[in-house]
Design an enzyme around this catalytic site. Structure first.
Site, mmCIF file in Angstrom:
data_model
loop_
_atom_site.group_PDB
_atom_site.id
_atom_site.type_symbol
_atom_site.label_atom_id
_atom_site.label_comp_id
_atom_site.label_asym_id
_atom_site.label_seq_id
_atom_site.Cartn_x
_atom_site.Cartn_y
_atom_site.Cartn_z
ATOM 1 N N SER A 112 -60.783 59.671 -52.964
ATOM 2 C CA SER A 112 -61.272 60.629 -51.972
ATOM 3 C C SER A 112 -62.619 61.180 -52.439
ATOM 4 O O SER A 112 -63.555 60.408 -52.642
ATOM 5 C CB SER A 112 -60.236 61.728 -51.756
ATOM 6 O OG SER A 112 -60.568 62.523 -50.642
ATOM 7 N N HIS A 133 -54.237 58.921 -45.933
ATOM 8 C CA HIS A 133 -55.180 59.215 -47.006
ATOM 9 C C HIS A 133 -54.538 59.064 -48.376
ATOM 10 O O HIS A 133 -55.242 58.917 -49.379
ATOM 11 C CB HIS A 133 -55.740 60.630 -46.823
ATOM 12 C CG HIS A 133 -56.914 60.913 -47.694
ATOM 13 N ND1 HIS A 133 -58.012 60.073 -47.767
ATOM 14 C CD2 HIS A 133 -57.171 61.941 -48.552
ATOM 15 C CE1 HIS A 133 -58.888 60.570 -48.627
ATOM 16 N NE2 HIS A 133 -58.402 61.694 -49.115
#
Length: 684
Positions: A543, A658
């Site tokens: 991320s 994610h």
């Protein structure tokens, strides 16, 4: 703005589900990643990690709902997981008796779906208290989910009950027939970041699109929500307006839907518990109190009677004030106490504060665990002074205890040793960054480590959004890396929250380079100490940490022998136009503004890449179902590196959101890819 950027030859890879894009993904998945996954070493690593993830000996984390204690669990027999419950008495035993409430695998089979559990909220007041719940389910693990009403007695979804269609957003129970809802209700109802712009009061039997509006944000806001506090005697409604990260407003919603702004700095976190308001400051705040003007430093935690605050008083109690090397990691209310979790050079210390005669009395937490990281959570903050205590470090398996404030904790569960820690040790060091800042990092290594630079070493970091990285136990890391002789390093670079908000703010926007200089400083310090050398040093992050490792790849390629980049941001020219990217401009800046693009381009790996430069081998992993950080970042970066003939391994999981994986099997596969890639490239 004048757009001087050349046309992006890989923009077509931003079409997430386009056939051309998916064909490219399938082809990449079938290349180096497939070769790596075909080895015996990979299979052994994957299977061992899968065994750890599926182990019945893991600690089942629980939350109290009425008389029951609920847990969501995945193992080999429940790939998507089960929502189950037991009693505290049963949980104390070695073999608790669990009652299955909802089986997600069975639900998927019945409905032909690929639901992933996103959590549940339970009604806690009124005649239906602890009977009705809202269950959130996501397709494939995306952030967008659906909300469905569930009956905890019948253990079935409520026929004709509340149903929120798939969207980013959520709900909050008001009573058995009413919810707050914030979700996609048609054109104009979502923000540029893809989050709800409107909060509504939704009554049973009505269409969500027709629910009455209680607050409507602007076209520039990030996220609008509403919540009902059902604490008996202190029932209140609040509307939250997130303008951007670190820029929020909180409103008290009155009986006639009149709004009262909670007047604290937009950068502060305000919370209300029973008769108290707490204000956690990110920046200095000057107020007028009965003694005149007073400035509270950023990083402080303040408290005041809520009604007194609304009446205009600013005579705060100072619950915590930062000092060098020490910061407030978190705080937790119980019925009568407030527990502060303080990081002292990134190691946990607990303090108990007790309201007493209008002030707060301080005491140490009796029996606080003496390990690197402690997490505290209330058992039932409405009625109880008990807390859950999770304690861990790199070599100490996580333990769970329950503790009444003022009494010795009662151990409940302990994770087993998933790897052999004998001969391993952990220590903390400090590197010196380019501007002279001391940057802490943790080192886990064999006791008899030879300091000749030959040791395969994995460096991990994040450095963003005021998120702190602390020592935690990982069976996967231990079995796949440490037990085999690898060295592990956790870097606490600026951009994180390890030393409070100032540590985070030091690496925002035009100062982003400091986070990358910090990470490079840790890498150089490891080499200077003889722990490793560039050819044996790998770096990993996901991320925002993927942006970090992308910059390690492009700005410091000579420092590393391998780079792992997971669910990353990489194209910082386009990031604010992709999925939730617009919500992160407070962190990185606005690339559509010429003056801001000038500094953003200096940490945009996609634009820093030089086809003629030498780069270490790199592994990219992402998820097609990631609707937070667009998979196009990883796709495009990999594509241009492959076109330039660089050493690239690419793997894109179809599910996972994610987090990158929707099941233990997928998580084991993704972890094994990273560890085996690093092992082969660094010579483990």
């Amino acid at each position: 703005m004048t757009d001087l950027a050349p046309k992006d030859p890989y923009s077509w890879l931003e079409n997430v589900d386009g056939e051309e894009s998916l064909n490219w993904v399938r082809a990449r998945n079938a290349e180096q990643a497939a070769t790596l996954a075909g080895t015996q070493e990979f299979t052994a690593t994957r299977d061992r990690i899968r065994t750890i993830l599926d182990s019945d000996e893991k600690i089942p984390g629980i939350s109290k709902v009425g008389e029951y204690y609920y847990n969501f669990w995945r193992d080999a027999g429940h790939e998507r997981g089960i929502w189950r419950r037991t009693t505290l008495e049963s949980y104390r035993t070695d073999a608790p008796e669990w009652e299955i409430v909802l089986d997600i695998d069975a639900l998927n089979e019945a409905e032909g779906e690929n639901w992933v559990w996103h959590g549940a909220s339970v009604l806690r007041t009124g005649p239906d208290a602890y009977r009705l719940a809202i269950v959130d389910l996501s397709r494939g693990g995306a952030d967008a989910d659906v909300s469905r009403e569930f009956d905890l007695q019948r253990k079935t979804f409520v026929d004709g009950g509340f149903y929120r269609p798939e969207s980013k957003g959520g709900t909050s129970w008001i009573d058995s027939d009413t919810l707050f809802v914030f979700t996609d209700t048609g054109e104009g109802s979502m923000t540029p970041s893809g989050y709800p712009r409107i909060a509504r009061r939704w009554r049973r039997g009505t269409a969500v699109e027709q629910a009455e509006v209680v607050y409507e944000g602007t076209d520039e806001d990030m996220y609008i929500g509403a919540v009902h506090d059902s604490t008996p005697g202190f029932e209140r409604d609040f509307v939250s307006r997130a303008i951007a990260f670190y820029n929020d407003e909180l409103y008290l919603l009155g009986e006639n839907d009149d709004l009262t702004l909670i007047e604290v700095p937009n950068s502060a976190n305000a919370g209300v518990h029973r008769e108290w308001i707490t204000v956690e400051l990110r920046e200095d705040w000057t107020v007028e109190d009965t003694d005149g003007r007073r400035t509270y430093p950023g990083g402080s935690l303040l408290a005041l009677g809520f009604d007194t605050f609304l009446a205009g008083s600013r005579d705060f109690h100072v619950l915590y004030e930062p000092t060098p090397g020490i910061s407030l990691a978190d705080y937790t209310w119980t019925r009568h106490h407030l527990v502060l979790n303080i990081l002292d050079d990134v190691k946990s210390r607990l303090v108990v504060l007790t309201p007493d005669g209008g002030r707060f009395r301080s005491s140490e937490f009796v029996g606080a665990p003496q390990v690197g990281t402690v997490q505290v959570a209330p058992v039932d903050l409405r009625t109880s002074d008990a807390v859950w205590l999770y304690a861990t470090d790199f070599l100490t398996p996580t333990t769970l205890s329950i503790a009444e404030i003022g009494s010795e904790p009662e151990p409940l569960k302990a994770m087993p040793q998933f790897f052999d820690p004998s001969g391993l040790m952990m220590e903390q060091h400090f590197a010196t960054s380019d501007d002279g800042t001391r940057v802490p990092y943790f080192l886990v290594r064999p006791e008899g480590l030879t300091l000749d630079g030959s040791n395969p070493t994995l460096l991990y970091g994040y450095g963003g959004f005021e998120i702190s990285l602390t020592p935690t136990y990982s069976g996967a890391l231990g079995s796949a890396w440490l037990e085999r002789g690898g060295v592990y390093v956790l870097a606490n670079i600026r951009g994180g929250g390890e030393y409070g908000p100032t540590w985070h703010q030091a690496a925002l926007k035009e100062n982003r380079h400091r986070a990358y200089e910090d990470m490079a400083a840790v890498a150089k310090d490891l080499v200077a100490r003889g722990v490793t050398s560039a050819e044996h040093l790998g770096v990993q992050g996901g991320s925002n940490g993927g942006l970090l490792t992308g910059n390690m790849l492009t700005q410091y390629p000579d420092l590393f022998g391998a780079v792992v980049i997971q669910v990353p941001l990489l194209d910082m020219k386009r990031y604010s136009h992709l999925l939730a990217g617009a919500s992160w401009m407070a962190e990185y800046g606005d690339p559509d503004e010429d003056d801001q693009w000038e500094f953003i381009r200096t940490f945009s790996p996609y634009h820093l890449f030089d086809a003629d430069a030498d780069y270490p081998p790199v592994l990219f992993t992402t998820s097609t179902r990631d609707d937070r950080v667009h998979p196009g970042h990883a796709r495009k970066m990999a594509a241009q590196m492959i076109a330039a003939g660089k050493d690239v391994t690419y793997y894109e999981n179809i599910e996972g959101g994610h987090g990158g994986a929707a099941t233990n099997a997928q998580a084991a596969h993704m972890s094994a890819l990273a560890y085996r890639f690093l092992a082969e490239r660094l010579g483990l």
